[in-house]
Design an enzyme around this catalytic site. Structure first.
Site, PDB file in Angstrom:
ATOM      1  N   HIS A 147       0.816  -1.222   0.000  1.00 54.04           N
ATOM      2  CA  HIS A 147       0.000   0.000   0.000  1.00 54.04           C
ATOM      3  C   HIS A 147       0.851   1.273   0.000  1.00 54.04           C
ATOM      4  O   HIS A 147       0.302   2.372  -0.148  1.00 54.04           O
ATOM      5  CB  HIS A 147      -0.898   0.053   1.245  1.00 54.04           C
ATOM      6  N   HIS A 159      -6.598  -6.906  -0.065  1.00 55.46           N
ATOM      7  CA  HIS A 159      -6.727  -5.466  -0.291  1.00 55.46           C
ATOM      8  C   HIS A 159      -5.984  -5.076  -1.570  1.00 55.46           C
ATOM      9  O   HIS A 159      -4.974  -5.690  -1.916  1.00 55.46           O
ATOM     10  CB  HIS A 159      -6.174  -4.694   0.910  1.00 55.46           C
ATOM     11  N   ASP A 200      -4.935 -12.491   3.849  1.00 58.58           N
ATOM     12  CA  ASP A 200      -6.126 -11.913   4.453  1.00 58.58           C
ATOM     13  C   ASP A 200      -7.409 -12.183   3.666  1.00 58.58           C
ATOM     14  O   ASP A 200      -8.476 -11.712   4.049  1.00 58.58           O
ATOM     15  CB  ASP A 200      -5.960 -10.411   4.714  1.00 58.58           C
ATOM     16  N   ASP A 238      -3.109 -10.425  -1.984  1.00 57.07           N
ATOM     17  CA  ASP A 238      -3.597  -9.852  -0.732  1.00 57.07           C
ATOM     18  C   ASP A 238      -5.042  -9.406  -0.952  1.00 57.07           C
ATOM     19  O   ASP A 238      -5.408  -8.954  -2.051  1.00 57.07           O
ATOM     20  CB  ASP A 238      -2.723  -8.653  -0.351  1.00 57.07           C
TER      21      ASP A 238
END
Length: 370
Positions: free
Chosen positions: A143, A182, A268, A180
């Site tokens: 990120h 996200h 996740d 991931d």
């Protein structure tokens, strides 16, 4: 058996965050949690390392440490002014830069160590010292923008590794597959205009960040077509991930023909993760790893590097990670997912799978003409 490297460092488990309750700053009506801090705790990574030691899988891999990424490595991705602010705040006892990225004293050095593990893993594979490698990086990195840490990510670990390898003349053409849960907005932003780096992110739609990860972002200028976002609806589950891998990700990798595939390996999407609403099992990650490995065998001599990103279920992440490492190493050592039977029952029913398959068909058509 493949020669698989596993890069880790105890100091990465010592990264500490600030006064949060889950992802909310404590204060006002938000009271502290008993455990305290962000969900990005050391325990998911530490328990993965413990599990591979207990099963004996670590004895079948090249376990090693690495030097921290140096200032020159960091400056290939991050502006000097940002690094100076980060170092000064770290030396002064810690604090927070960006969004949801608290750190304590020494946070700068720990983040550089995390990036150093990714750098060493990629270099080891590209030099032919290893067939593939796994970097147990913490804090994560996908990120992080060049001058703005975000979502637990303080430095852009994968980009730092790629640019270091490029600077040494070890690689030119790289594919990054980010599973991931996200969206990998930092890696996307860094390489959005680079035609020699393909970035693919498969993620839960509108989870985090809320305003990135749309299918319309496909690259800029000469890099048109080198970014692919695959947003999945909440609850899509194992079959949607496997189908997306087969119908979207593998064909894109084959068309791009990279010299190495780097995976932003977050766990996740696990059905038991507190920060997502997906239904992945350890077998989901096993199947995706197998697809990446087989594609790499066909395209680039099996060169694959996994860089650990998110994953916040302390109980489930170790089994998901173990499944990935079993596939990477070709080991017969196993750690069966204790939740496998439960997750098989909880997967979307056939009617919902058909809905997801229609959606993926629409994405295949979209990307074929965009």
């Amino acid at each position: 058996m493949r020669r698989t490297g596993f890069f880790w460092d105890e100091s990465c488990f010592w990264h500490s965050g600030g006064n949060y309750a889950l992802t909310f700053p404590v204060g006002g009506l938000v009271q502290p949690l008993a455990a305290g801090g962000l969900p990005e705790s050391p325990e998911t990574k530490r328990r993965l390392k413990n599990l591979i030691d207990l099963t004996g899988l670590s004895g079948e891999m090249a376990m090693q440490g690495a030097a921290p990424a140096g200032r020159a490595d960091l400056e290939r991705v991050h502006p000097a002014a940002f690094l100076d602010r980060f170092k000064a705040l770290s030396d002064a006892g810690g604090g927070e830069l960006g969004l949801r990225t608290p750190f304590g004293r020494g946070g700068y050095e720990i983040a550089a160590q995390s990036a150093g593990l990714a750098k060493a893993a990629l270099a080891g594979v590209m030099r032919g010292e290893l067939e593939n490698a796994y970097a147990l990086s913490r804090p994560p990195g996908h990120h992080c923008l060049p001058d703005w840490p975000n979502g637990f990510c303080l430095l852009a670990n994968i980009a730092i590794a790629i640019e270091a390898a490029r600077a040494e003349g070890l690689v030119r053409r790289v594919a990054v597959v980010d599973w991931d849960v996200h969206h990998g907005n930092g890696t996307e932003a860094i390489y959005i205009a680079d035609p020699d780096v393909l970035t693919i992110s498969i993620h839960q739609e509108h989870n985090y960040p809320l305003d990135t990860g749309g299918i319309e972002v496909t690259g800029g200028g000469a890099a048109q077509g080198t970014n692919m976002n695959i947003p999945l609806p909440p609850g899509a589950g194992h079959h949607a991930y496997v189908e997306a891998m087969e119908r979207l990700i593998v064909p894109k990798l084959r068309a791009f023909a990279p010299e190495v595939i780097v995976v932003a390996c977050g766990f996740d999407a696990s059905a038991f993760d507190p920060l997502s609403r997906m239904m992945a099992s350890a077998d989901t990650f096993r199947r995706m790893t197998r697809a990446v490995m087989e594609t790499a065998d066909a395209l680039c001599g099996g060169r694959v590097v996994m860089v650990h990103e998110g994953g916040y279920s302390e109980a489930h992440v170790p089994f998901c990670g173990h499944a990935v490492l079993e596939e990477m190493s070709g080991s017969s050592v196993t750690a069966p997912d204790p939740l496998a039977e439960t997750l098989e029952i909880r997967q979307p029913n056939e009617r919902m799978r058909a809905v997801h398959s229609v959606y993926l068909s629409e994405l295949v058509e979209y990307f074929s003409v965009s």
